[in-house]
Design an enzyme around this catalytic site. Sequence first.
Site, mmCIF file in Angstrom:
data_model
loop_
_atom_site.group_PDB
_atom_site.id
_atom_site.type_symbol
_atom_site.label_atom_id
_atom_site.label_comp_id
_atom_site.label_asym_id
_atom_site.label_seq_id
_atom_site.Cartn_x
_atom_site.Cartn_y
_atom_site.Cartn_z
ATOM 1 N N GLU A 1 -103.892 133.430 -29.322
ATOM 2 C CA GLU A 1 -104.321 133.581 -30.999
ATOM 3 C C GLU A 1 -104.114 131.999 -31.579
ATOM 4 O O GLU A 1 -104.606 131.727 -32.518
ATOM 5 C CB GLU A 1 -103.322 134.672 -31.616
ATOM 6 C CG GLU A 1 -103.296 134.560 -33.084
ATOM 7 C CD GLU A 1 -102.132 135.418 -33.501
ATOM 8 O OE1 GLU A 1 -102.201 136.508 -33.490
ATOM 9 O OE2 GLU A 1 -101.532 134.931 -34.702
ATOM 10 N N SER B 1 -96.933 135.381 -32.784
ATOM 11 C CA SER B 1 -97.618 135.800 -31.653
ATOM 12 C C SER B 1 -98.520 134.790 -31.027
ATOM 13 O O SER B 1 -99.289 134.201 -31.554
ATOM 14 C CB SER B 1 -98.596 137.245 -31.833
ATOM 15 O OG SER B 1 -97.882 138.086 -32.568
ATOM 16 N N ARG C 1 -107.929 139.596 -36.076
ATOM 17 C CA ARG C 1 -107.271 138.308 -36.047
ATOM 18 C C ARG C 1 -108.644 137.427 -35.940
ATOM 19 O O ARG C 1 -108.700 136.604 -35.070
ATOM 20 C CB ARG C 1 -106.548 138.085 -34.753
ATOM 21 C CG ARG C 1 -105.218 138.705 -34.850
ATOM 22 C CD ARG C 1 -104.112 137.964 -35.952
ATOM 23 N NE ARG C 1 -103.062 138.370 -35.960
ATOM 24 C CZ ARG C 1 -102.460 139.600 -36.583
ATOM 25 N NH1 ARG C 1 -103.412 140.507 -37.203
ATOM 26 N NH2 ARG C 1 -101.251 140.102 -36.420
HETATM 27 P P1 FAD Z 1 -102.407 126.262 -39.903
HETATM 28 O O1 FAD Z 1 -101.575 126.633 -38.694
HETATM 29 O O2 FAD Z 1 -101.823 125.023 -40.604
HETATM 30 O O3 FAD Z 1 -103.796 126.125 -39.361
HETATM 31 C C1 FAD Z 1 -104.510 127.207 -38.654
HETATM 32 C C2 FAD Z 1 -105.912 127.014 -38.399
HETATM 33 O O4 FAD Z 1 -106.678 127.029 -39.713
HETATM 34 C C3 FAD Z 1 -106.169 125.651 -38.084
HETATM 35 O O5 FAD Z 1 -107.084 125.567 -37.268
HETATM 36 C C4 FAD Z 1 -106.460 124.705 -39.211
HETATM 37 O O6 FAD Z 1 -107.397 123.657 -38.957
HETATM 38 C C5 FAD Z 1 -107.022 125.559 -40.233
HETATM 39 N N1 FAD Z 1 -107.048 125.348 -41.686
HETATM 40 C C6 FAD Z 1 -105.974 125.102 -42.196
HETATM 41 N N2 FAD Z 1 -106.196 125.179 -43.510
HETATM 42 C C7 FAD Z 1 -107.443 125.219 -43.823
HETATM 43 C C8 FAD Z 1 -108.232 125.422 -44.923
HETATM 44 N N3 FAD Z 1 -107.881 125.347 -46.072
HETATM 45 N N4 FAD Z 1 -109.677 125.457 -44.621
HETATM 46 C C9 FAD Z 1 -110.230 125.785 -43.161
HETATM 47 N N5 FAD Z 1 -109.429 125.771 -42.319
HETATM 48 C C10 FAD Z 1 -108.029 125.391 -42.471
HETATM 49 N N6 FAD Z 1 -100.113 135.699 -38.440
HETATM 50 C C11 FAD Z 1 -100.509 137.068 -38.759
HETATM 51 O O7 FAD Z 1 -101.636 137.134 -38.998
HETATM 52 N N7 FAD Z 1 -99.788 137.913 -38.793
HETATM 53 C C12 FAD Z 1 -98.245 137.889 -38.825
HETATM 54 O O8 FAD Z 1 -97.666 138.775 -38.865
HETATM 55 C C13 FAD Z 1 -97.766 136.452 -38.245
HETATM 56 N N8 FAD Z 1 -96.409 136.319 -38.198
HETATM 57 C C14 FAD Z 1 -95.808 134.931 -37.823
HETATM 58 C C15 FAD Z 1 -94.577 134.891 -37.736
HETATM 59 C C16 FAD Z 1 -94.062 133.413 -37.370
HETATM 60 C C17 FAD Z 1 -92.844 133.627 -37.383
HETATM 61 C C18 FAD Z 1 -95.166 132.579 -37.572
HETATM 62 C C19 FAD Z 1 -94.626 131.124 -37.208
HETATM 63 C C20 FAD Z 1 -96.662 132.703 -37.507
HETATM 64 C C21 FAD Z 1 -97.027 134.089 -37.666
HETATM 65 N N9 FAD Z 1 -98.390 134.220 -37.851
HETATM 66 C C22 FAD Z 1 -98.699 135.550 -38.237
HETATM 67 C C23 FAD Z 1 -99.252 133.217 -37.863
HETATM 68 C C24 FAD Z 1 -99.502 132.139 -38.874
HETATM 69 O O9 FAD Z 1 -98.504 132.493 -39.865
HETATM 70 C C25 FAD Z 1 -100.814 132.560 -39.628
HETATM 71 O O10 FAD Z 1 -101.949 132.500 -38.645
HETATM 72 C C26 FAD Z 1 -101.052 131.729 -40.716
HETATM 73 O O11 FAD Z 1 -102.263 132.471 -41.792
HETATM 74 C C27 FAD Z 1 -101.423 130.256 -40.574
HETATM 75 O O12 FAD Z 1 -101.360 129.581 -41.786
HETATM 76 P P2 FAD Z 1 -101.103 127.960 -41.779
HETATM 77 O O13 FAD Z 1 -101.370 127.790 -43.081
HETATM 78 O O14 FAD Z 1 -99.671 127.733 -41.364
HETATM 79 O O15 FAD Z 1 -102.307 127.377 -41.039
HETATM 80 N N1 EPU Z 2 -93.308 145.549 -27.132
HETATM 81 C C1 EPU Z 2 -92.680 145.550 -25.927
HETATM 82 N N2 EPU Z 2 -91.766 144.017 -25.722
HETATM 83 C C2 EPU Z 2 -91.980 142.962 -26.451
HETATM 84 C C3 EPU Z 2 -92.607 143.067 -27.668
HETATM 85 C C4 EPU Z 2 -93.078 144.266 -28.053
HETATM 86 O O1 EPU Z 2 -92.650 146.203 -25.219
HETATM 87 O O2 EPU Z 2 -91.427 142.172 -25.918
HETATM 88 C C5 EPU Z 2 -93.888 146.711 -27.508
HETATM 89 C C6 EPU Z 2 -93.156 147.460 -28.513
HETATM 90 O O3 EPU Z 2 -93.196 149.023 -27.648
HETATM 91 C C7 EPU Z 2 -93.812 147.591 -29.715
HETATM 92 C C8 EPU Z 2 -95.176 147.433 -29.564
HETATM 93 O O4 EPU Z 2 -95.209 146.375 -28.515
HETATM 94 O O5 EPU Z 2 -93.628 148.948 -30.233
HETATM 95 C C9 EPU Z 2 -95.797 146.459 -30.825
HETATM 96 O O6 EPU Z 2 -94.568 145.275 -31.263
HETATM 97 P P1 EPU Z 2 -94.505 144.731 -32.532
HETATM 98 O O7 EPU Z 2 -94.523 146.136 -33.607
HETATM 99 O O8 EPU Z 2 -93.427 143.922 -32.639
HETATM 100 O O9 EPU Z 2 -95.762 144.045 -32.693
HETATM 101 P P2 EPU Z 2 -96.869 143.200 -31.944
HETATM 102 O O10 EPU Z 2 -97.988 143.888 -31.341
HETATM 103 O O11 EPU Z 2 -95.892 142.799 -30.862
HETATM 104 C C10 EPU Z 2 -98.281 142.338 -34.050
HETATM 105 C C11 EPU Z 2 -98.796 141.337 -34.712
HETATM 106 C C12 EPU Z 2 -97.938 140.482 -35.333
HETATM 107 C C13 EPU Z 2 -97.391 141.326 -36.596
HETATM 108 C C14 EPU Z 2 -96.815 142.716 -36.176
HETATM 109 C C15 EPU Z 2 -96.713 143.751 -36.987
HETATM 110 C C16 EPU Z 2 -100.608 140.541 -32.971
HETATM 111 C C17 EPU Z 2 -100.934 139.826 -32.060
HETATM 112 N N3 EPU Z 2 -99.488 140.426 -33.434
HETATM 113 O O12 EPU Z 2 -97.306 142.305 -32.961
HETATM 114 O O13 EPU Z 2 -98.519 139.538 -36.126
HETATM 115 O O14 EPU Z 2 -96.696 140.962 -37.190
HETATM 116 O O15 EPU Z 2 -97.723 143.127 -35.079
HETATM 117 O O16 EPU Z 2 -97.783 144.368 -37.595
HETATM 118 O O17 EPU Z 2 -101.474 141.568 -33.368
HETATM 119 C C18 EPU Z 2 -98.987 137.083 -35.371
HETATM 120 O O18 EPU Z 2 -100.062 137.343 -35.454
HETATM 121 O O19 EPU Z 2 -98.634 135.887 -35.076
HETATM 122 C C19 EPU Z 2 -97.920 137.906 -35.524
HETATM 123 C C20 EPU Z 2 -96.671 137.981 -35.706
#
Ligand code: FAD
Ligand code: EPU
Length: 338
Positions: free
Chosen positions: A334, A239, A164
Site C-alpha cells: 500500500e 498498513s 485503496r
Molecule cells: P504523503 O505520504 O505525503 O503522499 C502520498 C502519495 O501522494 C505520494 O505518492 C505523494 O507524492 C502523493 N501526493 C501527496 N500530495 C499530493 C497532491 N497534493 N497531489 C498529488 N499527489 C500528492 N490510510 C488509510 O486509508 N486508512 C487508514 O486508516 C490509515 N491509517 C494510518 C495510520 C497511521 C498511523 C499512518 C502513519 C498512516 C495511515 N494511513 C491510513 C495512510 C496515510 O495516512 C494515508 O494514505 C494518507 O492519505 C497519506 O497522506 P499524506 O498527506 O501523508 O501523503
Molecule cells: N488481525 C490479526 N492479526 C493482526 C492484525 C489483524 O489477526 O496482527 C486480524 C484481526 O482478526 C482483525 C482483522 O485482522 O479483526 C482486521 O484488523 P483491523 O480491524 O485492525 O483492520 P486491518 O484490516 O488490519 C484495515 C485498514 C486500516 C484501517 C482499519 C480499520 C487496510 C490495508 N488497512 O486494517 O487502514 O484503519 O482496517 O478500518 O485496508 C491503512 O490503510 O494504512 C490503515 C491503517
Amino acid sequence: MRIIENHSLKSLNTFGIDVSARYFAEVETLNELQQVYDLFPIETTPHLLLGGGSNLLFTDHYEGLVIKINLKGIEVVEENESEVVVKAAAGEDWDQFVSFCVLHGWGGLENLSLIPGHVGSSPIQNIGAYGVELKDCFESLEAFEKDNGQVRYFSAQACQFGYRDSIFKREAKGKYVILSVNFRLRKKNHLLNLGYGAIQAELQQRGVLQPTIADVREVVCSIRQSKLPDPAVTGNAGSFFKNPVVEQSVFERLKAEYPGLVAFPDKGGMKLAAGWLIEQAGWKGFREGDAGVHPLQALVLVNYGKASGGEIAALSEKIKASVSKTFGVSLETEVNIV
Ligand code: FAD
Ligand code: EPU
C-alpha cells in the site's frame, strides 16, 4: 517561496527515515506551484510531491525536487437545508479538517478521524477506515496538470475510486497536483456507520445509546489509539500492505485448511485480513535491527529508530515471500516506495 538545497526529510516522513532532498520547496499558492514547475521543468528534474509523508517509504536520498504542498483554506461552496459542500485545500491537515466538520455538525467523515496526512493526498488511495471510504462523501476535486499548467476538474466518476485505489495510482499517476477537494456532507439526519464491530462495542461500553457524529469520532480516535502505533513515537506508515481480495473458491480452499482465517465479503470475492496472514506466518513482533513488524498489528511495519528505508523494504519483501509460500496469496504494497 524559497528553494532549499540538501534539505532533511527525516521529520517530514512518518517512518522517520533519515534522508534528504537535493532540492526542496514549500508552495502555498497556485502561483508558486506554477513558478516551481517553470524553474524546474519536469523534463529535466525528477519531482516528488509531499503531503504529510504518512504513506511514503524513502529508500534513498531524493536526487530531485521535493515539493511540499501547503495550500490552505476551508470554505463552504454550496449549502441547502440538509447538505453542505465543503472545499478544503490540499495542504489542510486531514484530521483537523474532519474535526472542523464534526464541530460544525456536518456528518460523513467522522469514521475517517485521526488518519494522518493531508487533504490533497486523501483521494489518491481513497482513504478508508471503520466501514467508510473517502469516496462516500467525495464530490469533486481540482488538480493542476503538470504537462500544460491547466487546472482540471475531476468528478467522483472520473477518479475511478476503488479499495485503496483511484485513477491517480494508475493512468493519472504522477501527472497531477491535487489542489483542493470538495466533500458533500449532511447537516442533519446523519447516516451513522456503526457496522464495524469495535465501534458498537466501544459505544456500548461507554453507555452511549444514541450516538452523535461527535461520539463516533471520539470512539474511532480511541480505537485507533489503542491499536495503531503513534508515528511520533514509533516510525510507521499505517498498513504496509493492502488486504488481498481473492476469489470465493480460493477463500474456501484456505478456510478449509485454516479455519481461523479472517475474511470479509467484498465485491469480486473475499477480502482476507492481511494482518492475520502475516501473524500466522510468524512475523508479528519480528524485529531485525531497527526494522520490525508491530507487536499488536502485524500489517504495520515499524522503524524503531535508525532503520533505513532499504531495510524496511527488504523486510517487506521477506514477508511477501513468506505469506505467498504459506498461503499462496500475494500481498500488494500500500505504501509508496520512493
Ligand atoms: P504523503 O505520504 O505525503 O503522499 C502520498 C502519495 O501522494 C505520494 O505518492 C505523494 O507524492 C502523493 N501526493 C501527496 N500530495 C499530493 C497532491 N497534493 N497531489 C498529488 N499527489 C500528492 N490510510 C488509510 O486509508 N486508512 C487508514 O486508516 C490509515 N491509517 C494510518 C495510520 C497511521 C498511523 C499512518 C502513519 C498512516 C495511515 N494511513 C491510513 C495512510 C496515510 O495516512 C494515508 O494514505 C494518507 O492519505 C497519506 O497522506 P499524506 O498527506 O501523508 O501523503
Ligand atoms: N488481525 C490479526 N492479526 C493482526 C492484525 C489483524 O489477526 O496482527 C486480524 C484481526 O482478526 C482483525 C482483522 O485482522 O479483526 C482486521 O484488523 P483491523 O480491524 O485492525 O483492520 P486491518 O484490516 O488490519 C484495515 C485498514 C486500516 C484501517 C482499519 C480499520 C487496510 C490495508 N488497512 O486494517 O487502514 O484503519 O482496517 O478500518 O485496508 C491503512 O490503510 O494504512 C490503515 C491503517
